[in-house]
Structure formats: structure tokens, C-alpha cells
Design a protein around this motif. Structure first.
Motif: not given
Length: 338
Positions: A258-259, A301-304, A306-307
Motif C-alpha cells: 500500500l505504501a 506522506r504521513k500515511v506512507a 506509518d505504513l
């Protein structure tokens, strides 16, 4: 952060390594060195750029040998044109790294690693067709259908897909038959109506529509993450991993998968066509829903981040030196520039 989405439909709410690849690898080497302090402790320095160059060379030689030119030349040449066009070889590198991580012999995983690249290449050939994403460039040169025509490009993709399974079944040596069957099952699921094809179908039907985060995650989990999941899980299966280890590595793979697509969405609006090796801003042109469109660049960017952090946490039980390639691959996916 990852939700189990393999079998649940969402509820709609309305490239031989190129110079640019070396730049990305050099960048991630620095990032990985800094980012691995917490994860790799006292492990010796890990040269990620050399690691990826060695793995790419190994895979490229094996692919070249597996697909010799023969009659009908137009079909085989079309297959070779795309599968030997270069690229970072992330999926086969993940397969080999996962096999090594669990104590397996990487040589036994090489046919499976090559199959991952064959299927990935098939997906690119088909994705670039006028009926799909309609792209003219891939890995810095004309797409397959621009060189060989749409008819041969479709057949080349079909042939790569079927040959991938043949290659695993025929050329995997020294691995129990039940493990090879599990590999074939995992790969079949990843590319079929529970994986890549499902994600592509929803992606096509979502163009020009307002869709929410749940649908977007479904697309990315299936269209992109499923094959990365298969790459890791199949490598672990060939290496003889037990069920608990396979499932930990599956979580690792789903997170980096997903990242990978979140970063793809970011790069589409922040990088040039020359840097990407494919047409930039394609998603904007067709009004496709992306992470930056829904969340903005900073939140995406934060989602990536965290993943990637969650993925690396799945490797805690492994020795620092042994898990270093998998940690570095996760960082590479999270901080790549193309």
C-alpha cells in the motif's frame, strides 16, 4: 492500519537498471542507513545499492535464459522487449530476500522471483494499452504496443502470465511439491479476480467519479499490493517458512504494498516524466482519485511513513543482519523518487 480486504468489496460513496534507478537507490541507501538505527542496532553496514544491483543482475540473467528468441519471433521479441527493459526488480528482490530471511537457499527461489517479474511486466504491458491507461512510455522508452502493436502486446502479456506459472512448476528444484503448489496458488490469487485484475477493474470504473478512501484502498490493495504480497509470501514458502512466519511477512508485504502505491500517487504529481520513466500527471489528466487528491500531499506522506514503520515492525523477531535487506527494501519503497 491495514484492513483485511482480500474478499470484501468496498462500499462506494458516490525497469536492466537505469541511471535514474541508481539515483533512487543511492538516496535510499542514505535513508536506510539513518532509518535503520533503531531496527538494525549493531548490524554491519548494509550496502543496499550493491545488493539491488547484484539481485537485478541475477534476475536479468535468469530472465534472459528463460526467454530465448525463437519462433514466432515477433511474439517472443515483444515479451523480451518489455521484461528485459530494465527496472529496479523490486518484486523479485523481495522474493529472494524473503527466502533468505527464513533460512532458505535463494537459488531455489530464483524461478519464482523471475515469475514475479514476468507477471509484473504483463501488468505493465496491459496497463499501458489504449483501452486501459493509454500510456506511450514505460521505463524510459516506448510502450510495448507502440512498438509491436496492440494485438501483439496483448498476446505478449498473456504469454508472460502463463509462462510465469510454467516456469515455477518446471524449474523450481529442491522444494517440496506442496510448497510449490502453495506458491502457484498464492500467485494465481494475486493476479486474478481476488487480486490485480479486481483492482484494475475497480480502478477503470472509478475514473471520473468521486470515490472515498475505502474504494481507493481496495484498488491499491488489489492492483498493487497483491503482487508485492505474493512476492514476499512466495519467497518465504520456497524458503520453508512456517505458517506463523508467513503471516507475519504477509503483513509486512501488505503494508509496503500500500505504501508503494501511496508513493506512486505522490510521485505522479511531484516528479517529471524523465524522472519517472513514464508519463507524469496521468492521474490528474483522467481525474483519477488518488491519496494526494483525497488527503493532500503532507497527509499522504504521513500515511506512507506509518505504513513503512508498521511493515518493519513485523521483522522484529529476526536477527538484524539477516533482516537488513527487507528493512532496506521497505525504506526504498517509502522514499523512492521514481
Amino acid at each position: 492500519m491495514i484492513r483485511a480486504m482480500h474478499n470484501r468489496a468496498p462500499t462506494p460513496r458516490t525497469r536492466v537498471s537505469h541511471p535514474r534507478s541508481h539515483r533512487a537507490l543511492a538516496h535510499v541507501s542514505a535513508v536506510a542507513t539513518a532509518g535503520q538505527v533503531a531496527e538494525v542496532h549493531s548490524a554491519p553496514a548494509f550496502d543496499f545499492e550493491m545488493y539491488m544491483r547484484d539481485r537485478a543482475e541475477m534476475v536479468n540473467k535468469a530472465l534472459d535464459a528463460a526467454l530465448p528468441s525463437r519462433y514466432p519471433e515477433v511474439l517472443v521479441d515483444s515479451m523480451r522487449y518489455s521484461v528485459l527493459a530494465g527496472g529496479k526488480r523490486v518484486r523479485p528482490a523481495l522474493t529472494l530476500a524473503a527466502c533468505d530471511l527464513v533460512g532458505g537457499d535463494m537459488a531455489t527461489a530464483l524461478p519464482t522471483a523471475c515469475a514475479m517479474e514476468m507477471i509484473h511486466t504483463m501488468s505493465l504491458i496491459h496497463d499501458d494499452l489504449p483501452a486501459m491507461d493509454n500510456d506511450d512510455f514505460r521505463r524510459g522508452r516506448p510502450t510495448n504496443h507502440k512498438v509491436y502493436g496492440e494485438d501483439i502486446a496483448i498476446l505478449a502479456g498473456d504469454a508472460l502470465l502463463s509462462f510465469a506459472f510454467e516456469h515455477i512448476a518446471r524449474d523450481t528444484k529442491g522444494v517440496p511439491a506442496d510448497a510449490v503448489l502453495k506458491v502457484i496458488m498464492e500467485l494465481g490469487r494475486a493476479v486474478g479476480a481476488q487480486g490485480l485484475s479486481a483492482g484494475q477493474a475497480v480502478d477503470i470504473k472509478s475514473e471520473g467519479q468521486e470515490v472515498g478512501l475505502e474504494v481507493l484502498e481496495y484498488i491499491h490493495h488489489h492492483k498493487t499490493a497483491a503482487l508485492l504480497e505474493a512476492a514476499v509470501v512466495c519467497g518465504a514458502l520456497v524458503g520453508g517458512a512456517d505458517t506463523a512466519t508467513v503471516e507475519k511477512l504477509r503483513k509486512y508485504a501488505l503494508n509496503i504494498g500500500l505504501a508503494f502505491q501511496v508513493i506512486d500517487d505522490i510521485l505522479d504529481v511531484t516528479q517529471t516524466t524523465e524522472t519517472l520513466g513514464k508519463t507524469a500527471a496521468k492521474d490528474l489528466a483522467v481525474n483519477k482519485t488518488t491519496y494526494p487528491k483525497l488527503l493532500g500531499l503532507e497527509a499522504s506522506r504521513k500515511v506512507a511513513d506509518d505504513l513503512i514503520r508498521e511493515a518493519i515492525a513485523q521483522l522484529d523477531e529476526f536477527e538484524p543482519a539477516r533482516k537488513a535487506p527487507m528493512v532496506a527494501l521497505a525504506h526504498f519503497i517509502g522514499y523512492r523518487k521514481n
